[in-house]
Design a protein around this motif. Structure first.
Motif, mmCIF file in Angstrom:
data_model
loop_
_atom_site.group_PDB
_atom_site.id
_atom_site.type_symbol
_atom_site.label_atom_id
_atom_site.label_comp_id
_atom_site.label_asym_id
_atom_site.label_seq_id
_atom_site.Cartn_x
_atom_site.Cartn_y
_atom_site.Cartn_z
ATOM 1 N N CYS A 1 0.813 -1.216 0.000
ATOM 2 C CA CYS A 1 0.000 0.000 0.000
ATOM 3 C C CYS A 1 0.846 1.265 0.000
ATOM 4 C CB CYS A 1 -0.967 -0.003 1.181
ATOM 5 S SG CYS A 1 -0.187 0.141 2.804
ATOM 6 N N TYR A 2 2.156 1.117 0.155
ATOM 7 C CA TYR A 2 3.103 2.232 0.007
ATOM 8 C C TYR A 2 3.832 2.143 -1.334
ATOM 9 C CZ TYR A 2 2.765 3.093 5.098
ATOM 10 O OH TYR A 2 2.333 3.374 6.375
ATOM 11 N N SER A 3 3.183 1.562 -2.339
ATOM 12 C CA SER A 3 3.787 1.377 -3.668
ATOM 13 C C SER A 3 5.086 0.579 -3.572
ATOM 14 C CB SER A 3 4.035 2.733 -4.345
ATOM 15 O OG SER A 3 2.820 3.440 -4.506
ATOM 16 N N ASN A 4 5.088 -0.401 -2.680
ATOM 17 C CA ASN A 4 6.229 -1.304 -2.456
ATOM 18 C C ASN A 4 7.470 -0.608 -1.909
ATOM 19 O OD1 ASN A 4 5.087 -3.850 -3.106
ATOM 20 N ND2 ASN A 4 5.197 -3.329 -5.269
ATOM 21 N N MET A 5 7.300 0.573 -1.363
ATOM 22 C CA MET A 5 8.411 1.213 -0.667
ATOM 23 C C MET A 5 8.771 0.390 0.563
ATOM 24 S SD MET A 5 7.478 5.277 -0.876
ATOM 25 C CE MET A 5 8.878 5.670 0.177
ATOM 26 N N GLN A 6 10.040 0.447 0.944
ATOM 27 C CA GLN A 6 10.513 -0.302 2.108
ATOM 28 C C GLN A 6 10.111 0.411 3.405
ATOM 29 O OE1 GLN A 6 12.721 -3.192 2.160
ATOM 30 N NE2 GLN A 6 12.244 -3.418 -0.009
ATOM 31 N N ALA A 7 9.650 -0.361 4.357
ATOM 32 C CA ALA A 7 9.309 0.170 5.675
ATOM 33 C C ALA A 7 9.409 -0.963 6.690
ATOM 34 C CB ALA A 7 7.904 0.764 5.691
ATOM 35 N N THR A 8 9.576 -0.607 7.940
ATOM 36 C CA THR A 8 9.556 -1.635 8.972
ATOM 37 C C THR A 8 8.126 -2.142 9.125
ATOM 38 O OG1 THR A 8 9.321 0.116 10.636
ATOM 39 C CG2 THR A 8 11.537 -0.771 10.262
ATOM 40 N N GLY A 9 7.980 -3.449 9.091
ATOM 41 C CA GLY A 9 6.643 -4.020 9.192
ATOM 42 C C GLY A 9 6.696 -5.477 9.577
ATOM 43 N N TRP A 10 5.663 -5.923 10.260
ATOM 44 C CA TRP A 10 5.577 -7.320 10.663
ATOM 45 C C TRP A 10 4.998 -8.189 9.545
ATOM 46 C CZ3 TRP A 10 8.538 -8.130 14.528
ATOM 47 C CH2 TRP A 10 8.708 -7.152 15.520
ATOM 48 N N PHE A 11 4.261 -7.558 8.636
ATOM 49 C CA PHE A 11 3.710 -8.245 7.472
ATOM 50 C C PHE A 11 3.269 -7.185 6.473
ATOM 51 C CE2 PHE A 11 0.576 -8.018 10.915
ATOM 52 C CZ PHE A 11 -0.476 -7.330 10.331
ATOM 53 N N ASP A 12 3.033 -7.605 5.241
ATOM 54 C CA ASP A 12 2.630 -6.670 4.198
ATOM 55 C C ASP A 12 1.187 -6.210 4.412
ATOM 56 O OD1 ASP A 12 2.798 -5.154 1.875
ATOM 57 O OD2 ASP A 12 2.247 -6.840 0.571
ATOM 58 N N ILE A 13 0.908 -4.979 3.968
ATOM 59 C CA ILE A 13 -0.445 -4.437 3.986
ATOM 60 C C ILE A 13 -0.838 -4.151 2.534
ATOM 61 C CG2 ILE A 13 -1.925 -2.526 4.721
ATOM 62 C CD1 ILE A 13 -1.181 -4.232 7.046
ATOM 63 N N PRO A 14 -1.683 -4.973 1.927
ATOM 64 C CA PRO A 14 -2.061 -4.754 0.532
ATOM 65 C C PRO A 14 -2.882 -3.487 0.308
ATOM 66 C CG PRO A 14 -2.449 -7.029 1.180
ATOM 67 C CD PRO A 14 -2.166 -6.258 2.437
ATOM 68 N N ASP A 15 -3.756 -3.156 1.251
ATOM 69 C CA ASP A 15 -4.554 -1.934 1.133
ATOM 70 C C ASP A 15 -4.856 -1.424 2.530
ATOM 71 O OD1 ASP A 15 -7.569 -2.491 1.974
ATOM 72 O OD2 ASP A 15 -6.864 -4.282 0.928
ATOM 73 N N MET A 16 -5.136 -0.142 2.621
ATOM 74 C CA MET A 16 -5.331 0.479 3.931
ATOM 75 C C MET A 16 -6.723 0.250 4.505
ATOM 76 S SD MET A 16 -2.421 1.552 4.784
ATOM 77 C CE MET A 16 -2.816 2.506 6.260
ATOM 78 N N GLY A 17 -7.547 -0.538 3.819
ATOM 79 C CA GLY A 17 -8.860 -0.845 4.382
ATOM 80 C C GLY A 17 -8.808 -1.929 5.443
ATOM 81 N N PHE A 18 -7.727 -2.734 5.443
ATOM 82 C CA PHE A 18 -7.505 -3.787 6.447
ATOM 83 C C PHE A 18 -8.658 -4.785 6.515
ATOM 84 C CE2 PHE A 18 -5.167 -0.092 8.010
ATOM 85 C CZ PHE A 18 -3.907 -0.614 8.183
ATOM 86 N N THR B 1 2.068 -12.753 8.229
ATOM 87 C CA THR B 1 1.509 -12.603 9.569
ATOM 88 C C THR B 1 1.861 -13.804 10.435
ATOM 89 O OG1 THR B 1 -0.337 -11.327 8.641
ATOM 90 C CG2 THR B 1 -0.595 -12.162 10.886
ATOM 91 N N LEU B 2 1.695 -14.992 9.883
ATOM 92 C CA LEU B 2 2.009 -16.196 10.656
ATOM 93 C C LEU B 2 3.493 -16.279 10.984
ATOM 94 C CD1 LEU B 2 -0.230 -18.844 8.851
ATOM 95 C CD2 LEU B 2 -0.669 -17.686 11.038
ATOM 96 N N ARG B 3 4.331 -15.847 10.057
ATOM 97 C CA ARG B 3 5.773 -15.836 10.321
ATOM 98 C C ARG B 3 6.086 -14.919 11.508
ATOM 99 N NH1 ARG B 3 7.057 -15.594 5.427
ATOM 100 N NH2 ARG B 3 7.029 -13.323 5.211
#
Length: 231
Positions: free
Chosen positions: A63-80, A91-93
């Motif tokens: 959701c950040y256009s594949n920019m790098q950021a610290t995260g526990w898992f990917d967020i495809p869209d901000m609607g969650f 997430t499971l990892r």
């Protein structure tokens, strides 16, 4: 065990008897929530508590256009909300990382019932998932502005170890990032489907995607009750 990256704050009274592990949100680091150790250590009840604030890896965020950021898992869209797009494996990892941090404290002599796991936003999503998946019962969980996107997978994998373990979920009713409705959905899923029986859902009027003095005050009392802390 490989080194687990975290900001660590030692108990003021040794040996430590309790441990609090807090997972940060997207784009943050362990330092972002390390203020909680200073805040709690002003209270003598926490003199024997050790604090651990894990650091997420840097990953591309969709959701950040594949920019790098610290995260526990990917967020495809901000609607969650769209489970089909959720980063289930990521997430499971990271729930495995939660388990590794809890195991680390057990290996250091802290009894599981004296360990609490919590988090904010993405970190709160981890705490929620861990309540269904951890292989041992711990003292408590807390979820601040949290959500869940992997309901189906959790139902396939869940165990009953923490059905009675207390959960504190705080959410602002004006959160523009993780909508209040996402918090409500998580509460309903974990109580009705997963079967958590000691789940407190606290609504904070006017609060956005943050915490507040009232939320922190109620959280502190919750932590004290879970860890049986007295002055």
């Amino acid at each position: 065990m490989a080194s687990l990256s975290a900001v660590r704050v030692a108990a003021r009274s040794q040996p430590a008897e309790k441990a609090l592990i807090v997972f940060h949100g997207l784009g943050d680091s362990g330092h972002g929530w390390s203020f909680l150790a200073d805040y709690l250590q002003r209270d003598p009840s926490f003199r024997s508590t050790r604090f651990i604030f894990p650091n997420a890896p840097t990953i591309p965020i969709s959701c950040y256009s594949n920019m790098q950021a610290t995260g526990w898992f990917d967020i495809p869209d901000m609607g969650f909300s769209q489970e089909m797009k959720a980063d289930v494996e990521g997430t499971l990892r990271s729930v495995g990382t939660v388990q590794a941090f809890v195991q680390e404290q057990i290996d250091k002599g802290i009894r599981p019932e004296n360990i609490m796991v919590g988090g904010f936003s993405q970190g709160a999503a981890l705490a929620l998932a861990a309540s269904a998946l951890l292989p041992f019962k711990i003292g408590g969980f807390f979820c601040l502005s949290g959500f869940c996107q992997i309901q189906s997978r959790l139902m396939q994998l869940k165990n009953n170890n923490n059905l009675e373990t207390p959960m504190f979920h705080g959410h602002g009713d004006e959160d523009p990032i993780v909508w209040f409705s996402r918090g409500q959905e998580a509460y309903e899923f974990f109580t009705r489907e997963v079967g958590l029986r000691n789940y407190e859902f606290h609504v904070y009027k006017g609060m956005e995607h943050s915490s507040s003095p009232k939320e922190l005050q109620e959280l502190v009392q919750f932590i004290k009750n879970c860890l049986h802390l007295n002055n």
